[in-house]
Design an enzyme around this catalytic site. Structure first.
Site, PDB file in Angstrom:
ATOM      1  N   LYS A  39      47.318  78.180   8.933  1.00 37.32           N
ATOM      2  CA  LYS A  39      45.858  78.255   8.763  1.00 37.32           C
ATOM      3  C   LYS A  39      45.492  78.203   7.291  1.00 37.32           C
ATOM      4  O   LYS A  39      44.521  77.553   6.910  1.00 37.32           O
ATOM      5  CB  LYS A  39      45.303  79.539   9.395  1.00 37.32           C
ATOM      6  CG  LYS A  39      45.291  79.499  10.916  1.00 37.32           C
ATOM      7  CD  LYS A  39      44.614  80.732  11.491  1.00 37.32           C
ATOM      8  CE  LYS A  39      44.603  80.696  13.009  1.00 37.32           C
ATOM      9  NZ  LYS A  39      44.081  81.928  13.614  1.00 37.32           N
ATOM     10  N   LYS A  96      49.915  71.773  19.642  1.00 30.09           N
ATOM     11  CA  LYS A  96      49.379  72.623  20.716  1.00 30.09           C
ATOM     12  C   LYS A  96      47.861  72.446  20.823  1.00 30.09           C
ATOM     13  O   LYS A  96      47.196  72.157  19.815  1.00 30.09           O
ATOM     14  CB  LYS A  96      49.755  74.091  20.490  1.00 30.09           C
ATOM     15  CG  LYS A  96      48.971  74.775  19.420  1.00 30.09           C
ATOM     16  CD  LYS A  96      49.106  76.292  19.450  1.00 30.09           C
ATOM     17  CE  LYS A  96      48.217  76.829  18.328  1.00 30.09           C
ATOM     18  NZ  LYS A  96      48.139  78.239  18.189  1.00 30.09           N
ATOM     19  N   LYS A 127      41.553  75.282  19.271  1.00 27.82           N
ATOM     20  CA  LYS A 127      40.148  75.043  18.914  1.00 27.82           C
ATOM     21  C   LYS A 127      40.038  74.529  17.481  1.00 27.82           C
ATOM     22  O   LYS A 127      39.028  73.951  17.107  1.00 27.82           O
ATOM     23  CB  LYS A 127      39.318  76.309  19.107  1.00 27.82           C
ATOM     24  CG  LYS A 127      39.781  77.488  18.305  1.00 27.82           C
ATOM     25  CD  LYS A 127      39.223  78.787  18.853  1.00 27.82           C
ATOM     26  CE  LYS A 127      40.102  79.958  18.423  1.00 27.82           C
ATOM     27  NZ  LYS A 127      40.309  80.949  19.434  1.00 27.82           N
TER      28      LYS A 127
END
Ligand code: AMP
Length: 338
Positions: free
Chosen positions: A118, A201, A204
């Protein structure tokens, strides 16, 4: 309802940041929550504090938190059997987080791959410290309820390992305090892949929404995405995640939703094309998502009731969480008020 201390405990939370849960959230985690209510004393909720790691307009944040909670109930989480709550309404989570922060090595926290992913996507300056300590808040979520089992997707395995480490470390230093939790990951569905990029994967935060099935999206839009799912240039329907990730992902989804084994599906589809497989997947996703969406919207139409369910859940959760925090504070040498 009184807390039944004879049953083992389960805990799991989902974030609310995108409004709609996606098919990966549902198959990998939420679907396991429902049957676990039978055997476990379950604590389920919305990780709205975790969601603060992403910037969001406050009104949208409030709305999405309620949409998240409505989806738990629509999926079959029953507030008469389980404790359903918002993380932010149980302030003990953040109290325990601080103690656990002080028990976690900087090096260990730095090795969390989800943070590295992230942060590298956001850029070092855009990534906030909340994102860094995210797994430690998650450890507090779990340990505060003395949870035995944590039903999550594969992407949470490393965070669960950290949680277990922290429990063991605390117990060794201060005496038996925390239950050391076990992950409950169903390997077959623990990692649902993105339909447009089946090597990644479903998430969102995917670069493009083309491969993301949001359960609350217009059913026709989801059908279109499934029909455009990336497969390969061959024609045979076989399960091989290495060489045929797209087809394998479609088989995984269809198997999970239809109850037929992957082997039985491969036999059924022998000699048929990818179009047939996609049509069957689209049908099974719609069969679940259409009533799920209707039920969610219905629950959102009864906001006062929904908020009352959450307030009741928070009260029941706090009764357990406060006990753990008092025990932890006393053990580490903080002075409890008289
Ligand atoms: P999140 O809201 O990101 O915390 O995810 C909620 C739950 O869904 C967690 O237990 C995740 O492990 C699980 N999950 C998220 N993405 C996937 C996926 N693509 N496949 C399976 N499980 C997933």
């Amino acid at each position: 309802m009184p807390i039944d201390s004879r049953r083992p405990r389960a805990l799991s939370l989902a974030q609310s940041t995108s409004g709609s849960l996606h098919l990966g959230n549902y198959l990998g985690a939420l679907r396991q929550w429902v049957p676990m209510q039978e055997e476990y004393e379950a604590f389920y909720g919305i990780a709205d504090l975790h969601a603060l790691t992403l910037e969001q307009e406050p009104a949208a944040r409030r709305e999405q938190t309620l949409v998240g909670a409505a989806q738990l109930l629509a999926a079959g989480v029953d507030p008469r059997r389980s404790v359903v709550f918002l993380q932010s309404q149980v302030p003990e989570h953040t109290q325990l987080t601080w103690v656990l922060n002080c028990l976690t090595g900087f090096g260990q926290a730095s090795r969390m791959t989800q943070f590295k992913d992230k942060a590298s996507r956001a850029g070092a300056d855009a990534a906030n410290v909340g994102l860094f300590t995210y797994p430690i808040l998650m450890a507090a979520d779990i340990l505060i309820y003395q949870a035995d089992k944590v039903p999550v997707g594969e992407d949470q395995r490393q965070h669960l390992e950290l949680t277990r480490d922290l429990a063991v470390r605390f117990n060794a230093r201060y005496g038996p305090t925390f239950t050391v939790p076990e992950p409950h990951i169903i390997t077959a569905v623990g990692r649902i892949q993105d339909l447009a990029d089946p090597t990644a994967k479903m998430s969102k935060s995917a670069v493009s929404p083309a491969g993301l099935i949001n359960l609350l999206d217009e059913p026709a839009a989801n059908v279109k995405k499934i029909k455009s799912a990336v497969t390969d240039s061959e024609r045979t329907i076989v399960f091989d995640e290495e060489s045929k990730p797209g087809v394998s992902n479609l088989l995984t989804i269809l198997s999970a939703l239809s109850g037929s084994s992957v082997g039985a599906l491969v036999d059924d589809f022998a000699g048929r094309g990818y179009g047939d497989l996609k049509a069957a997947v689209a049908e099974s996703v719609s069969a679940f998502a259409v009533p799920f969406r209707e039920r969610t919207l219905e629950l959102l139409g009864e906001r006062t009731e929904l908020e009352a369910v959450l307030a009741d859940g928070a009260e029941r959760a706090r009764a357990v969480a406060a006990e753990t925090v008092a025990d932890v504070y006393a053990k580490v040498g903080l002075i409890l008020p008289r």
